[in-house]
Design a protein around this motif. Structure first.
Motif, PDB file in Angstrom:
ATOM      1  N   ASP A  70       8.474  19.849  49.419  1.00  0.00           N
ATOM      2  CA  ASP A  70       9.593  18.925  49.194  1.00  0.00           C
ATOM      3  C   ASP A  70      10.930  19.639  49.286  1.00  0.00           C
ATOM      4  OD1 ASP A  70       7.892  16.779  48.852  1.00  0.00           O
ATOM      5  OD2 ASP A  70       7.727  17.068  46.681  1.00  0.00           O
ATOM      6  N   ASN A  71      10.983  20.845  48.737  1.00  0.00           N
ATOM      7  CA  ASN A  71      12.240  21.596  48.741  1.00  0.00           C
ATOM      8  C   ASN A  71      12.302  22.663  49.825  1.00  0.00           C
ATOM      9  OD1 ASN A  71      13.611  20.411  46.362  1.00  0.00           O
ATOM     10  ND2 ASN A  71      11.808  21.197  45.273  1.00  0.00           N
ATOM     11  N   ARG A  72      11.279  22.720  50.659  1.00  0.00           N
ATOM     12  CA  ARG A  72      11.215  23.679  51.779  1.00  0.00           C
ATOM     13  C   ARG A  72      11.374  25.128  51.282  1.00  0.00           C
ATOM     14  NH1 ARG A  72      12.655  20.685  56.519  1.00  0.00           N
ATOM     15  NH2 ARG A  72      11.896  18.561  56.167  1.00  0.00           N
ATOM     16  N   ILE A  73      10.535  25.496  50.322  1.00  0.00           N
ATOM     17  CA  ILE A  73      10.543  26.861  49.807  1.00  0.00           C
ATOM     18  C   ILE A  73       9.122  27.423  49.878  1.00  0.00           C
ATOM     19  CG2 ILE A  73      10.899  28.341  47.779  1.00  0.00           C
ATOM     20  CD1 ILE A  73      13.042  26.376  46.865  1.00  0.00           C
ATOM     21  N   ALA A  74       8.973  28.595  50.519  1.00  0.00           N
ATOM     22  CA  ALA A  74       7.689  29.308  50.566  1.00  0.00           C
ATOM     23  C   ALA A  74       7.785  30.525  49.657  1.00  0.00           C
ATOM     24  CB  ALA A  74       7.372  29.725  51.993  1.00  0.00           C
ATOM     25  N   ARG A  75       6.755  30.738  48.851  1.00  0.00           N
ATOM     26  CA  ARG A  75       6.742  31.866  47.929  1.00  0.00           C
ATOM     27  C   ARG A  75       5.737  32.912  48.404  1.00  0.00           C
ATOM     28  NH1 ARG A  75       7.118  27.209  44.831  1.00  0.00           N
ATOM     29  NH2 ARG A  75       9.082  27.047  43.641  1.00  0.00           N
ATOM     30  N   PHE A  76       6.219  34.142  48.469  1.00  0.00           N
ATOM     31  CA  PHE A  76       5.403  35.249  48.976  1.00  0.00           C
ATOM     32  C   PHE A  76       5.250  36.318  47.894  1.00  0.00           C
ATOM     33  CE2 PHE A  76       7.341  33.312  52.684  1.00  0.00           C
ATOM     34  CZ  PHE A  76       6.299  33.285  53.619  1.00  0.00           C
ATOM     35  N   GLY A  77       4.054  36.910  47.854  1.00  0.00           N
ATOM     36  CA  GLY A  77       3.808  38.030  46.972  1.00  0.00           C
ATOM     37  C   GLY A  77       3.548  39.290  47.784  1.00  0.00           C
ATOM     38  N   ASP A  78       3.671  40.413  47.111  1.00  0.00           N
ATOM     39  CA  ASP A  78       3.461  41.722  47.736  1.00  0.00           C
ATOM     40  C   ASP A  78       2.287  42.387  47.039  1.00  0.00           C
ATOM     41  OD1 ASP A  78       3.550  44.394  48.583  1.00  0.00           O
ATOM     42  OD2 ASP A  78       5.739  44.380  48.748  1.00  0.00           O
ATOM     43  N   ASP A  79       1.206  42.694  47.791  1.00  0.00           N
ATOM     44  CA  ASP A  79       0.017  43.295  47.193  1.00  0.00           C
ATOM     45  C   ASP A  79       0.294  44.673  46.594  1.00  0.00           C
ATOM     46  OD1 ASP A  79      -1.681  41.188  47.656  1.00  0.00           O
ATOM     47  OD2 ASP A  79      -2.254  41.882  49.649  1.00  0.00           O
ATOM     48  N   ARG A  80       1.394  45.291  46.958  1.00  0.00           N
ATOM     49  CA  ARG A  80       1.693  46.629  46.455  1.00  0.00           C
ATOM     50  C   ARG A  80       2.309  46.599  45.061  1.00  0.00           C
ATOM     51  NH1 ARG A  80       5.509  48.373  51.266  1.00  0.00           N
ATOM     52  NH2 ARG A  80       6.352  46.353  50.570  1.00  0.00           N
ATOM     53  N   ASN A  81       2.837  45.439  44.676  1.00  0.00           N
ATOM     54  CA  ASN A  81       3.467  45.311  43.357  1.00  0.00           C
ATOM     55  C   ASN A  81       3.435  43.838  42.960  1.00  0.00           C
ATOM     56  OD1 ASN A  81       5.699  44.045  44.754  1.00  0.00           O
ATOM     57  ND2 ASN A  81       6.397  46.110  45.308  1.00  0.00           N
ATOM     58  N   ASP A  82       4.145  43.497  41.921  1.00  0.00           N
ATOM     59  CA  ASP A  82       4.147  42.114  41.434  1.00  0.00           C
ATOM     60  C   ASP A  82       5.363  41.327  41.927  1.00  0.00           C
ATOM     61  OD1 ASP A  82       1.807  42.532  40.020  1.00  0.00           O
ATOM     62  OD2 ASP A  82       2.886  43.297  38.258  1.00  0.00           O
ATOM     63  N   GLU A  83       6.044  41.845  42.904  1.00  0.00           N
ATOM     64  CA  GLU A  83       7.260  41.190  43.375  1.00  0.00           C
ATOM     65  C   GLU A  83       6.941  39.860  44.055  1.00  0.00           C
ATOM     66  OE1 GLU A  83      10.899  41.978  46.567  1.00  0.00           O
ATOM     67  OE2 GLU A  83       9.595  43.635  45.939  1.00  0.00           O
ATOM     68  N   VAL A  84       7.710  38.829  43.735  1.00  0.00           N
ATOM     69  CA  VAL A  84       7.595  37.514  44.363  1.00  0.00           C
ATOM     70  C   VAL A  84       8.922  37.195  45.042  1.00  0.00           C
ATOM     71  CG1 VAL A  84       7.252  35.049  43.997  1.00  0.00           C
ATOM     72  CG2 VAL A  84       5.908  36.700  42.680  1.00  0.00           C
ATOM     73  N   ARG A  85       8.845  36.716  46.251  1.00  0.00           N
ATOM     74  CA  ARG A  85      10.049  36.398  47.016  1.00  0.00           C
ATOM     75  C   ARG A  85       9.996  34.950  47.463  1.00  0.00           C
ATOM     76  NH1 ARG A  85      11.849  39.234  52.771  1.00  0.00           N
ATOM     77  NH2 ARG A  85      13.924  38.265  52.919  1.00  0.00           N
TER      78      ARG A  85
END
Length: 471
Positions: A137-152
């Motif tokens: 609905d808001n056109r947002i994709a959330r990505f994670g990084d397997d090397r750490n807990d960072e979410v973008r």
């Protein structure tokens, strides 16, 4: 974010090629890949059957100016080199001559070439970005990084899922729209092994062929690599079968065995070596690391993924294995995915309405994907059970003669799929008609001697209309 922008999930073969095609058309393209850059990390062995590049795939590569770079990594394969149970060999050509061949290419090397070309075209590739969720609905994709807990969080205009059979984008889409997803697993799996180069660094068996050891309910194949190795793939049932399931033409050695082996009965390297010594002796002596590879390489699953819907209005669309994964026995999975890339790029170029473009892409490609999925399953039975059958060999002999006598009407189905650009659905339809004709004309015969060619020619003309010219 403004202008023509597309976000691609997956930097594998289809994702990299689509990125190139669109970037060359002036699009802004960002590609997000959950793994690291294989150009730095290397490609993980044991997880991929070698790929067979055919004319359809090369046609797509030419449009991305990638054909020359890719072809430098390939080895020509003229046909199937059949290793019969009694030890003799037979090369069954794919086409008329060396103008009709396929090309073996290592997936990792091909992916490296396509990533380089995509970046040169202007596409931006972001590694270590695993798609975790999508807010459509808001056109947002959330990505994670397997090397750490960072979410973008990334804003997008439209998403393209080129992230394979286990597509994360497909899973996200399925939460908001019914895709009609279903999977059909084959009941067979595969294990990857390797024939190393000879002492002089050259190939240890004929390099310009796809080698196949057909044994009824199971088989082994080997495809050449440019560095002198062969990628060997063993296909076995998941569970052993009783002897009464063997075909009538099984060898005495096979018939004497307690059962058709399966991955549940061959579990150790020593057991695999004994099995190869018995059923594939000429291959066994060429695989010095068989025990190690069998125990350490994963067992790959084989299945077909069907979807009734590939897109979510203008917000997302699926291509390649994410939309239509198939078993590898026609060597067309990659070629089909590359055709998807060309088709989607063309539909996006024809209209500014992405919902219309995605719907048109699905309407064009879904019937053809279903057709090649069907033919891939049929080809497994042919490779495993029929390439050493007398009736099959007689039908092939007649097929080649009819193709020479009626080149505009009778084209072998393999040639229609592999050396031409015609829709897969048309190749399936024509192939079925031609097979019926071949079965009728060879029924009860041990050779083509005495065949009434006037009647044969009349039957071809009456039942097969001329094929449309190639585009």
């Amino acid at each position: 974010m403004s202008g023509k922008h597309l976000t691609i999930i997956g930097a594998g073969l289809a994702g990299a090629l689509l990125a190139t095609l669109l970037a060359r058309r002036g699009w802004q393209v960002d590609v997000y890949e959950k793994r690291g850059d294989l150009r730095e990390l290397g490609y993980e062995r044991g997880r991929s059957i070698n790929l067979a590049l055919a004319e359809r795939g090369r046609h797509a590569l030419r449009q991305a100016n990638a054909d020359d770079a890719v072809m430098a990594q390939t080895v020509m394969m003229r046909g199937r080199m059949v290793h019969f149970a009694d030890g003799h060999l037979d090369l069954q050509r794919y086409g008329r001559d060396d103008s009709e061949v396929i090309w073996s290419v290592h997936r990792g090397e091909l992916n490296e070439v396509l990533l380089n070309i995509a970046e040169q075209a202007g596409a931006r590739i972001h590694f270590h970005h695993r798609l975790d969720s999508v807010d459509f609905d808001n056109r947002i994709a959330r990505f994670g990084d397997d090397r750490n807990d960072e979410v973008r969080e990334i804003r997008f205009q439209s998403l393209v899922g080129a992230d394979g059979a286990g597509s994360s984008l497909r899973q996200a889409m399925a939460k908001v729209v019914e895709l009609g997803e279903r999977s059909d697993f084959l009941g067979h799996s595969y294990k990857e092994l390797e024939i190393p180069p000879g002492p002089d660094g050259g190939f240890r068996i004929e390099p310009n062929a796809l080698h196949i050891w057909p044994r009824g309910r199971y088989m082994c194949i080997a495809l050449p690599n440019s560095e002198g190795t062969f990628t060997v793939t063993l296909f076995l049932p998941n569970h052993a079968l009783p002897n009464h399931a063997l075909p009538n033409h099984a060898s005495p050695m096979q018939a004497a065995a307690p059962a058709v082996p399966g991955f549940d009965t061959i579990t150790t390297g020593a057991e695999a070596r004994a099995f190869f010594d018995r059923d594939f002796p000429d291959a066994s002596r060429l695989i010095p690391e068989l025990e190690h590879d069998f125990e350490n390489n994963p067992t790959g699953l084989l299945g077909t993924l069907y979807l009734d819907r590939w897109h979510l209005d203008r917000r997302a669309v699926l291509i390649g294995d994410a939309a239509h994964a198939m078993v590898p026995f026609h060597g067309q999975g990659m070629n089909c995915a590359f055709e998807d890339c060309v088709s989607l790029a063309q539909h996006l170029s024809r209209t500014d309405d992405r919902a219309e473009a995605f719907a048109g892409f699905q309407a064009e490609r879904l019937p053809n994907a279903r057709a090649i999925q069907h033919m891939a399953l049929e080809n497994y039975l042919e490779m495993r059970d029929r390439v050493d059958d007398d009736d099959y060999l007689l039908q092939r002999e007649l097929e080649h003669l009819l193709a020479a006598r009626h080149p505009t009407r009778f084209v072998p189905r393999y040639a229609m799929v592999t050396f031409r650009h015609m829709p897969y659905a048309l190749a399936l339809e024509r192939g079925d008609l031609q097979r019926e004709l071949l079965v009728e004309l060879t029924r009860g015969r041990e050779s083509l001697d005495g065949l009434d060619w006037d009647l044969v020619d009349a039957a071809v003309v009456a039942r097969l209309s001329p094929l449309p010219p190639e585009d």
